[in-house]
Design an enzyme around this catalytic site. Structure first.
Site, PDB file in Angstrom:
ATOM      1  N   GLU A 249       3.888 -10.747  -6.597  1.00  0.00           N
ATOM      2  CA  GLU A 249       2.763 -10.782  -7.542  1.00  0.00           C
ATOM      3  C   GLU A 249       3.100 -10.190  -8.903  1.00  0.00           C
ATOM      4  OE1 GLU A 249       3.124  -8.919  -4.896  1.00  0.00           O
ATOM      5  OE2 GLU A 249       2.087  -6.994  -4.992  1.00  0.00           O
TER       6      GLU A 249
ATOM      7  N   HIS B  40       7.612  -7.643  -3.949  1.00  0.00           N
ATOM      8  CA  HIS B  40       6.284  -7.945  -4.510  1.00  0.00           C
ATOM      9  C   HIS B  40       6.330  -9.225  -5.353  1.00  0.00           C
ATOM     10  CE1 HIS B  40       4.110  -4.256  -3.401  1.00  0.00           C
ATOM     11  NE2 HIS B  40       5.329  -3.732  -3.371  1.00  0.00           N
TER      12      HIS B  40
ATOM     13  N   LYS C  49     -10.977 -11.254 -17.046  1.00  0.00           N
ATOM     14  CA  LYS C  49     -11.289 -11.359 -18.476  1.00  0.00           C
ATOM     15  C   LYS C  49     -10.773 -12.671 -19.096  1.00  0.00           C
ATOM     16  CE  LYS C  49     -12.780  -9.092 -22.191  1.00  0.00           C
ATOM     17  NZ  LYS C  49     -13.978  -8.264 -22.281  1.00  0.00           N
TER      18      LYS C  49
ATOM     19  N   GLY D 278       0.835  -1.200   0.000  1.00  0.00           N
ATOM     20  CA  GLY D 278       0.000   0.000   0.000  1.00  0.00           C
ATOM     21  C   GLY D 278       0.865   1.243   0.000  1.00  0.00           C
TER      22      GLY D 278
ATOM     23  N   ASP E 136     -18.186 -10.757 -23.168  1.00  0.00           N
ATOM     24  CA  ASP E 136     -18.753 -10.846 -21.816  1.00  0.00           C
ATOM     25  C   ASP E 136     -20.256 -11.155 -21.842  1.00  0.00           C
ATOM     26  OD1 ASP E 136     -16.211 -10.091 -21.186  1.00  0.00           O
ATOM     27  OD2 ASP E 136     -16.734  -8.025 -20.667  1.00  0.00           O
TER      28      ASP E 136
ATOM     29  N   CYS F 207       5.211  -6.267   1.591  1.00  0.00           N
ATOM     30  CA  CYS F 207       5.596  -4.853   1.626  1.00  0.00           C
ATOM     31  C   CYS F 207       4.887  -4.127   2.776  1.00  0.00           C
ATOM     32  CB  CYS F 207       5.337  -4.217   0.258  1.00  0.00           C
ATOM     33  SG  CYS F 207       6.236  -2.659   0.039  1.00  0.00           S
ATOM     34  N   TYR F 208       3.901  -3.284   2.487  1.00  0.00           N
ATOM     35  CA  TYR F 208       3.171  -2.621   3.581  1.00  0.00           C
ATOM     36  C   TYR F 208       2.607  -3.671   4.539  1.00  0.00           C
ATOM     37  CZ  TYR F 208      -0.151   0.438   6.027  1.00  0.00           C
ATOM     38  OH  TYR F 208      -0.834   1.144   6.993  1.00  0.00           O
TER      39      TYR F 208
END
Ligand code: XMP
Length: 525
Positions: A178, A176, A381, A62, A235, A89-90
């Site tokens: 991710e 991170h 998606k 964050g 979609d 991290c945060y």
């Protein structure tokens, strides 16, 4: 039962608490890539109000400093869940702050790659990982060990790059995992979710189809009817097909032909969705109604409003005409809302949270007194695309470029008339046809032709011409927030320009748009 409670009762779920990092949604994304279901909620989530038990919790990064007065903090009940916790991290700084306040500003911000040194190879968090590259993005750092923790990894600039509680499965990492720049980040997240949290890897679209069909049937009941708009895009088609699988003819799809769809679109949708996918479809030709309302309008936002409002009006009118065979009133409205829209409306955006409503066809619900049904609201998606393929929707439709709701009206610059739409449509058709022929369609995120409201002099045969200009646009992007123009070969552009000028009456000149986003937007209006 809420949607999340229902999904979490079938799929083991990792809870991602979002502290506002731009990467938070990627944590959820990565976990799902190895078939572990994850839900992201704002960091302010009260654990007592969760209603389901996660298999593990991840505290995201964050933009705040944990020691700042208005810094967000996790509900301490998260530790009472007695499940593994990973602070990123945060999130790690939050763990350190709670356990001895060992966080301060670093001498310098650390942004970019660093080399992870695993100091404790026996830690299950780093199983199968060596000295890999990791991605750092932080200003604050730990300047001591939190009480009860030990170091398991370091980097040149971060002596507390990885920490773990001495007794409990609680971990913190400064980098991170991710982002793809962290080369073994996915392995780390998998170690956490699968090996440490023991989450079942059963989140697959095959399983999703079964559970979702069951959920829709339970929600709708044995007799109720559902209505939904389809556009020909991925979609709405996937949502409509899923509804058809669940309740058959009790789902009513409506395609409103607003006169600014692509060339032959209404007929194509009728064929693919109605005849091919056996969706109970009504096509409404409302082109005159839309084009009449657009007469004389040149302002792009006005065009959008007119098209949006007219759509609601036409949809409601046509919905009222549908006479369900069951004799029941229509009770539900289907919407193709995706998970990124949901994240956008729930993610933690700082002390003053911004809540954005995400109704695709805003306004319909209030007027029609319908209940909302959103079968894709848990999906990204690419998951929707995979689901579409499993449901038998063609590869071509599943991988179709996005098309804006206001359609060609915002690609005909200036006043929208039937003649202008026709020119833009034909040029766009040729352009896309050539892109497909060249095998480039799937390399491009979105491509289209715009008709400019300027005339230009040309010469054809011995005749001087004075006709309009077509601008071609093609972009590459991952999120449509930023985009680059696509570098076509000159021969390709030459071929398209020549075909458009020769085959489309009213066009004397073709240009190619080489502006990135920002500063330009994808659409011209
Ligand atoms: P911009 O032009 O904002 O486009 O850079 C980003 C993406 O959004 C699409 N877009 C729209 N889609 N209604 C829509 O449904 C709209 O009014 C609209 N405006 C832009 C655009 O096609 C691109 O994919």
């Amino acid at each position: 039962m809420s949607d999340v409670e229902q999904v979490s009762s079938v799929f083991d779920t990792i809870l991602v608490l979002d502290f506002g990092s731009q990467y938070s949604h990627l944590i959820t994304r990565r976990l799902r890539e190895f078939n572990v279901y994850a839900e992201m909620l704002p960091c302010t989530q009260k654990i007592s109000e969760l209603g389901w038990k996660p298999k593990g919790v991840i505290l995201s990064g964050g933009p705040y400093s944990v020691y700042a007065e208005d810094a967000p903090h996790v509900d301490m009940d998260v530790f009472k869940l007695d499940v593994p916790i990973l602070g990123i991290c945060y999130g790690m700084q939050e763990l350190a702050w709670i356990n001895g306040k060992q966080v301060a500003r670093g001498e310098k911000r650390e942004y970019g790659p660093a080399t992870l040194k695993v100091e404790d190879a026996s830690s299950p968090l780093f199983e199968g990982m060596d000295h890999s590259r990791v991605w750092m993005s932080h200003g604050d750092k730990l300047h001591g060990l939190p009480t009860g923790y030990k170091v398991i990894a370091t980097s040149d600039n971060s002596p507390f790059c990885g920490i773990t509680h001495e007794e409990k499965p609680i971990f913190g990492i400064q980098f991170h995992p991710e982002v793809t720049h962290s080369t073994q980040g996915k392995t780390l997240l998998k170690n956490f979710a699968v090996n440490i949290c023991k989450a079942n890897q059963n989140w697959t679209m095959e399983n999703f189809i079964d559970t979702e069909i069951k959920r829709i049937r339970e929600l709708v009941g044995p007799t109720a009817e559902v209505i939904g708009a389809v556009s020909g895009g991925v979609d709405s088609t996937v949502a409509a097909k899923l509804m058809t699988e669940a309740i058959g003819e009790r789902f009513h799809a409506i395609l409103v032909d607003n006169g600014v769809l692509r060339l032959n679109e209404a007929a194509n949708v009728k064929k693919t969705l109605g005849e091919g996918l056996k969706i109970n479809l009504t096509v409404v030709d409302a082109a005159d109604e839309f084009l009449d309302k657009l007469k004389g309008v040149t302002d792009p936002e006005k065009k959008r409003k007119i098209i949006g409002n007219t759509f609601i009006h036409v949809f409601e009118r046509e919905a009222a005409k549908i006479q369900p065979k069951s004799g029941e009133e229509i009770e539900f409205l289907l919407q193709g809302t995706l998970y990124p829209d949901v994240i956008e409306s729930i993610s933690f955006k700082g002390p003053s949270q911004t809540i954005k409503t995400h109704h695709n066809v805003g306004g319909l619900l209030e007027d029609m007194k319908l209940k909302l049904i959103e079968p894709l609201r848990e999906l990204f998606k690419d998951e929707v695309r995979h689901l579409g393929e499993l449901l038998g929707i063609s590869h071509e439709l599943v991988w179709r470029h996005p098309f804006p709701g206001p359609g060609i009206a915002i690609r005909v610059l200036g006043e929208v008339t039937r003649e202008q739409v026709e020119i833009a449509r034909k040029a766009d058709f040729i352009y896309i046809e050539e892109i497909r022929k060249a095998g480039l369609y799937n390399k491009i995120s979105q491509a289209f032709a715009c008709l400019l409201p300027v005339k230009s002099v040309g010469v054809m045969g011995d005749q001087r011409t004075y006709e309009q200009v077509i601008a071609l646009r093609a972009i590459e992007t991952t999120d449509f927030m930023t985009a680059d123009w696509f570098p076509f070969e000159h021969d390709f552009l030459k071929r398209v320009a020549s075909r458009i000028v020769n085959e489309v009456d009213g066009v004397a000149r073709v240009t190619y748009d080489i502006t990135s986003k920002p500063p330009a937007t994808v659409e011209w209006e």
